[in-house]
Design an enzyme around this catalytic site. Sequence first.
Site, PDB file in Angstrom:
ATOM      1  N   ASP A  13      -1.209  -4.201   2.029  1.00 55.11           N
ATOM      2  CA  ASP A  13      -2.187  -3.838   1.001  1.00 55.11           C
ATOM      3  C   ASP A  13      -3.326  -4.863   1.043  1.00 55.11           C
ATOM      4  O   ASP A  13      -3.354  -5.732   1.909  1.00 55.11           O
ATOM      5  CB  ASP A  13      -1.532  -3.796  -0.376  1.00 55.11           C
ATOM      6  CG  ASP A  13      -1.309  -5.189  -0.918  1.00 55.11           C
ATOM      7  OD1 ASP A  13      -1.001  -6.086  -0.110  1.00 55.11           O
ATOM      8  OD2 ASP A  13      -1.455  -5.397  -2.128  1.00 55.11           O
ATOM      9  N   TYR A  57       0.617   2.484   2.939  1.00 48.61           N
ATOM     10  CA  TYR A  57       1.020   1.367   2.091  1.00 48.61           C
ATOM     11  C   TYR A  57       2.191   1.753   1.190  1.00 48.61           C
ATOM     12  O   TYR A  57       3.220   1.064   1.132  1.00 48.61           O
ATOM     13  CB  TYR A  57      -0.134   0.861   1.208  1.00 48.61           C
ATOM     14  CG  TYR A  57       0.433   0.078   0.057  1.00 48.61           C
ATOM     15  CD1 TYR A  57       0.955  -1.193   0.267  1.00 48.61           C
ATOM     16  CD2 TYR A  57       0.573   0.650  -1.217  1.00 48.61           C
ATOM     17  CE1 TYR A  57       1.582  -1.899  -0.747  1.00 48.61           C
ATOM     18  CE2 TYR A  57       1.195  -0.048  -2.238  1.00 48.61           C
ATOM     19  CZ  TYR A  57       1.688  -1.310  -2.001  1.00 48.61           C
ATOM     20  OH  TYR A  57       2.325  -1.979  -3.000  1.00 48.61           O
ATOM     21  N   GLU A  96       3.863   2.237  -8.001  1.00 45.67           N
ATOM     22  CA  GLU A  96       3.043   2.080  -6.796  1.00 45.67           C
ATOM     23  C   GLU A  96       1.869   3.055  -6.782  1.00 45.67           C
ATOM     24  O   GLU A  96       0.778   2.715  -6.352  1.00 45.67           O
ATOM     25  CB  GLU A  96       3.894   2.251  -5.535  1.00 45.67           C
ATOM     26  CG  GLU A  96       4.877   1.108  -5.286  1.00 45.67           C
ATOM     27  CD  GLU A  96       4.195  -0.241  -5.113  1.00 45.67           C
ATOM     28  OE1 GLU A  96       2.967  -0.282  -4.879  1.00 45.67           O
ATOM     29  OE2 GLU A  96       4.885  -1.263  -5.216  1.00 45.67           O
TER      30      GLU A  96
END
Length: 362
Positions: free
Chosen positions: A141, A123, A43
């Site tokens: 996102d 996020y 991520e």
Amino acid sequence: MPESAKIGGNLLTWYDAQARVLPWRVPPNSEQRAEPYHVWLSEIMLQQTTVAAVKPYFEAFTRRWPDVAALAAARDEDVLAAWAGLGYYARARNLLKCARVVAQSGFPTDEAGLLALPGIGPYTAAAIAAIAYGVPAVVMDGNIERVMARLFDEREALPAVKPKLKARAAGLTPAKRAGDHAQALMDLGATICIPKAPRCERCPLQAHCVSFKAGVAAELPKRLPKKPKPTRQGVAYFARRADGHVLLETRPPKGLLGGMLGLVGSDWTEETPVFDPPFAAQWQRHTKDITHVFTHFNLNLTLYVAEIKAANPRAGSFMPAPAPSDLPSIMRKAYEAGFLICDIDCGAKLGQYGKNRGPKSG
DNA sequence: CAGTCGTGGAG
DNA sequence: TCTCCAAGACT
């Protein structure tokens, strides 16, 4: 059955059949849960970065640092060199800070705890909570913003419309399979509901999509007009000593390319920089300037090259030549050009570079 | 809020 | 060649 449940059902059915296979991901609807370390690392790497660009870096990182404890124990310069080329280098600095916290206490399993860690924003906190721990967090996102704007035909421009889009996404987030749901929306945004020319014919949500019905899907989401990008200029100096050492510096820890290796040179400004080399020598001007595009400016870099026996530079230091891949892209361009001017084929023979930094391929 | 912070692939 | 922009965070 409410509309939101139908949408969620269609989405998960589509995902079960069409999910992308990715190195950091477990198959949909599977018993196993993805490794929190893998979810976190991917991520962070995926922030504003394409899947294709991330894949080789993720593989290299997990091979070299198999768990968060190994990463926490790594030397800063090794991690930054391994990150070189991926961009947004504050991510690598925060990655290490975060690893050194998490190596002690483990990953938090809730959104608020994750949000408190360096490099983890709204996020990423929601994504890790949902994907690694099954928490029904609302993941937002760029992909999901686009999907929500189209699905509900929200025509106000970003970023003002973001809260509305998040409320829409919250209304769709299921209590179960929250991780699969979030990844399904992102896969949909990446493969079907793409920015230009969306493939609405193949969309599992077409029957529910308000902007498709109105024929305006491709025009959403609206964005504010962007500012023009200025061009800056700079001068850089490539110096190679007789023993093969090259002049490089570690850049200041904050700001552009912070903490990364780079050539010594001027600041980059919209004014023409003055020729002010780090030591007196026969500096040869590179005939072709080096251009590079950053997020908020274009750069035109003029390279000067010198081969010398010895020197006492006012900036940087001479060091065994690192692999070009240890440098951020703009510096790698200038560095490789410097070797070429020195009439050395640096592309084919990595053996010329020192082994001190563990050269990668490229 | 708006600016800073990289890079490369796609169309 | 040029424009867009990708699983954003931080200040």
